[in-house]
Design a protein around this motif. Sequence first.
Motif, PDB file in Angstrom:
ATOM      1  N   PHE A  86       0.792  -1.224   0.000  1.00 47.92           N
ATOM      2  CA  PHE A  86       0.000   0.000   0.000  1.00 47.92           C
ATOM      3  C   PHE A  86       0.829   1.281   0.000  1.00 47.92           C
ATOM      4  CE2 PHE A  86      -3.563  -2.604   1.944  1.00 47.92           C
ATOM      5  CZ  PHE A  86      -4.366  -2.540   0.821  1.00 47.92           C
ATOM      6  N   CYS A  87       2.050   1.245   0.510  1.00 45.25           N
ATOM      7  CA  CYS A  87       2.868   2.458   0.520  1.00 45.25           C
ATOM      8  C   CYS A  87       3.491   2.738  -0.846  1.00 45.25           C
ATOM      9  CB  CYS A  87       3.971   2.348   1.577  1.00 45.25           C
ATOM     10  SG  CYS A  87       3.311   2.379   3.260  1.00 45.25           S
ATOM     11  N   ASN A  88       3.536   1.724  -1.694  1.00 49.35           N
ATOM     12  CA  ASN A  88       4.153   1.868  -3.006  1.00 49.35           C
ATOM     13  C   ASN A  88       3.178   1.799  -4.170  1.00 49.35           C
ATOM     14  OD1 ASN A  88       6.886   2.083  -2.091  1.00 49.35           O
ATOM     15  ND2 ASN A  88       6.732  -0.064  -1.517  1.00 49.35           N
ATOM     16  N   ARG A  89       1.947   1.436  -3.895  1.00 50.27           N
ATOM     17  CA  ARG A  89       1.003   1.224  -4.989  1.00 50.27           C
ATOM     18  C   ARG A  89      -0.425   1.441  -4.524  1.00 50.27           C
ATOM     19  NH1 ARG A  89       0.184  -4.552  -7.245  1.00 50.27           N
ATOM     20  NH2 ARG A  89      -1.625  -4.093  -8.496  1.00 50.27           N
ATOM     21  N   ILE A  90      -1.241   2.045  -5.353  1.00 55.95           N
ATOM     22  CA  ILE A  90      -2.683   2.171  -5.104  1.00 55.95           C
ATOM     23  C   ILE A  90      -3.346   0.944  -5.696  1.00 55.95           C
ATOM     24  CG2 ILE A  90      -4.769   3.503  -5.579  1.00 55.95           C
ATOM     25  CD1 ILE A  90      -2.952   5.995  -5.758  1.00 55.95           C
ATOM     26  N   ARG A  91      -4.184   0.294  -4.903  1.00 58.52           N
ATOM     27  CA  ARG A  91      -4.851  -0.931  -5.347  1.00 58.52           C
ATOM     28  C   ARG A  91      -6.360  -0.745  -5.277  1.00 58.52           C
ATOM     29  NH1 ARG A  91      -2.017  -5.876  -2.526  1.00 58.52           N
ATOM     30  NH2 ARG A  91      -3.222  -6.919  -4.140  1.00 58.52           N
ATOM     31  N   LYS A  92      -7.082  -1.594  -5.968  1.00 58.82           N
ATOM     32  CA  LYS A  92      -8.545  -1.574  -5.942  1.00 58.82           C
ATOM     33  C   LYS A  92      -9.043  -2.521  -4.851  1.00 58.82           C
ATOM     34  CE  LYS A  92      -9.470   1.122  -9.474  1.00 58.82           C
ATOM     35  NZ  LYS A  92     -10.088   2.411  -9.267  1.00 58.82           N
ATOM     36  N   ALA A  93     -10.130  -2.129  -4.194  1.00 60.67           N
ATOM     37  CA  ALA A  93     -10.718  -2.960  -3.145  1.00 60.67           C
ATOM     38  C   ALA A  93     -12.230  -2.842  -3.189  1.00 60.67           C
ATOM     39  CB  ALA A  93     -10.205  -2.537  -1.771  1.00 60.67           C
ATOM     40  N   GLU A  94     -12.897  -3.919  -2.781  1.00 62.10           N
ATOM     41  CA  GLU A  94     -14.337  -3.895  -2.549  1.00 62.10           C
ATOM     42  C   GLU A  94     -14.536  -3.578  -1.079  1.00 62.10           C
ATOM     43  OE1 GLU A  94     -16.210  -7.224  -5.545  1.00 62.10           O
ATOM     44  OE2 GLU A  94     -15.812  -7.802  -3.479  1.00 62.10           O
ATOM     45  N   VAL A  95     -15.430  -2.645  -0.788  1.00 64.09           N
ATOM     46  CA  VAL A  95     -15.674  -2.269   0.605  1.00 64.09           C
ATOM     47  C   VAL A  95     -17.163  -2.107   0.862  1.00 64.09           C
ATOM     48  CG1 VAL A  95     -13.450  -1.094   0.837  1.00 64.09           C
ATOM     49  CG2 VAL A  95     -15.453   0.224   0.182  1.00 64.09           C
ATOM     50  N   GLY A 125      -8.361  -8.926  -6.988  1.00 63.13           N
ATOM     51  CA  GLY A 125      -7.223  -9.624  -7.568  1.00 63.13           C
ATOM     52  C   GLY A 125      -6.394 -10.363  -6.549  1.00 63.13           C
ATOM     53  N   ASP A 126      -6.850 -10.405  -5.294  1.00 64.73           N
ATOM     54  CA  ASP A 126      -6.123 -11.053  -4.218  1.00 64.73           C
ATOM     55  C   ASP A 126      -7.010 -12.160  -3.653  1.00 64.73           C
ATOM     56  OD1 ASP A 126      -4.208 -11.647  -2.372  1.00 64.73           O
ATOM     57  OD2 ASP A 126      -4.536  -9.895  -1.126  1.00 64.73           O
ATOM     58  N   LYS A 127      -6.550 -13.410  -3.699  1.00 61.58           N
ATOM     59  CA  LYS A 127      -7.363 -14.557  -3.287  1.00 61.58           C
ATOM     60  C   LYS A 127      -7.345 -14.796  -1.777  1.00 61.58           C
ATOM     61  CE  LYS A 127      -7.875 -16.187  -7.610  1.00 61.58           C
ATOM     62  NZ  LYS A 127      -9.035 -15.925  -8.330  1.00 61.58           N
ATOM     63  N   LYS A 128      -6.472 -14.097  -1.039  1.00 63.19           N
ATOM     64  CA  LYS A 128      -6.372 -14.311   0.407  1.00 63.19           C
ATOM     65  C   LYS A 128      -7.594 -13.771   1.130  1.00 63.19           C
ATOM     66  CE  LYS A 128      -1.378 -13.884   0.417  1.00 63.19           C
ATOM     67  NZ  LYS A 128      -0.261 -13.088   0.886  1.00 63.19           N
ATOM     68  N   LYS A 129      -7.861 -14.310   2.322  1.00 62.03           N
ATOM     69  CA  LYS A 129      -8.971 -13.869   3.147  1.00 62.03           C
ATOM     70  C   LYS A 129      -8.762 -12.415   3.575  1.00 62.03           C
ATOM     71  CE  LYS A 129     -10.532 -14.554   7.746  1.00 62.03           C
ATOM     72  NZ  LYS A 129     -10.397 -15.289   8.944  1.00 62.03           N
ATOM     73  N   LYS A 130      -9.810 -11.645   3.510  1.00 56.90           N
ATOM     74  CA  LYS A 130      -9.771 -10.251   3.934  1.00 56.90           C
ATOM     75  C   LYS A 130     -10.756 -10.065   5.073  1.00 56.90           C
ATOM     76  CE  LYS A 130      -6.676  -9.641   1.116  1.00 56.90           C
ATOM     77  NZ  LYS A 130      -5.463 -10.075   1.673  1.00 56.90           N
ATOM     78  N   ILE A 131     -10.871  -8.859   5.598  1.00 57.99           N
ATOM     79  CA  ILE A 131     -11.691  -8.656   6.783  1.00 57.99           C
ATOM     80  C   ILE A 131     -13.139  -8.398   6.444  1.00 57.99           C
ATOM     81  CG2 ILE A 131      -9.731  -7.588   7.935  1.00 57.99           C
ATOM     82  CD1 ILE A 131     -12.688  -5.558   7.918  1.00 57.99           C
ATOM     83  N   SER A 132     -13.933  -8.772   7.360  1.00 54.73           N
ATOM     84  CA  SER A 132     -15.338  -8.412   7.337  1.00 54.73           C
ATOM     85  C   SER A 132     -15.840  -8.650   8.737  1.00 54.73           C
ATOM     86  CB  SER A 132     -16.110  -9.296   6.350  1.00 54.73           C
ATOM     87  OG  SER A 132     -17.473  -9.019   6.443  1.00 54.73           O
ATOM     88  N   LYS A 133     -16.634  -7.758   9.246  1.00 53.68           N
ATOM     89  CA  LYS A 133     -17.243  -7.977  10.558  1.00 53.68           C
ATOM     90  C   LYS A 133     -18.571  -7.273  10.604  1.00 53.68           C
ATOM     91  CE  LYS A 133     -14.781  -4.269  12.852  1.00 53.68           C
ATOM     92  NZ  LYS A 133     -13.853  -3.930  13.867  1.00 53.68           N
ATOM     93  N   LYS A 134     -19.424  -7.807  11.419  1.00 49.67           N
ATOM     94  CA  LYS A 134     -20.780  -7.232  11.514  1.00 49.67           C
ATOM     95  C   LYS A 134     -21.017  -6.713  12.889  1.00 49.67           C
ATOM     96  CE  LYS A 134     -22.550  -9.931   7.835  1.00 49.67           C
ATOM     97  NZ  LYS A 134     -23.549 -10.719   7.280  1.00 49.67           N
TER      98      LYS A 134
END
Length: 119
Positions: free
Chosen positions: A83-92, A110-119
Motif C-alpha cells: 500500500f505504501c508503493n502502490r494504489i490498489r482496488k478494493a471492494e468495501v 485480484g487477491d485470493k487471500k482472506k480479507k476482513i469483514s465484521k458485523k
Amino acid sequence: MKTVLFAFVLEMASFAAQGQQTSKPTVPDPAKKIQVVDAACGECQFGMEGKSCDLAIMINGKSYFVDGTSIDEHGDAHAKDGFCNRIRKAEVQGEVVNGRFKASYFRLLGDKKKKISKK
C-alpha cells in the motif's frame, strides 16, 4: 496466598481471551452496497496528514482513513506491491463517520487471500 493470587490472575486472563474476536466473516452483507474504491497508504499515496503508514481509501475523489482493518492485515505495506508503493482496488462496505471510513467489509481485488469483514 500465592495460590489464590495465581488463580485470580488465571481467571482474569481467561476472561480476556474469551473477549477476543476469533474469526471474521468474509462474506459481504447482501443488504448493503459494495463499492469498488482505490486503497493505499493514506500518507504515502494520498498525501494525507498522519503519524505513520495507515490504510486509506478514496471515494469520489476524497480520501478517508479506514477503521475496521489495518494496513498490516493486507501484507507488507512497504513491499513492491504494498500500500505504501502502490494504489490498489478494493471492494468495501461501510460508512463514513466523523471523517473516517468504518469498514464492515474490505477485500482487495485480484487477491485470493482472506480479507476482513465484521458485523
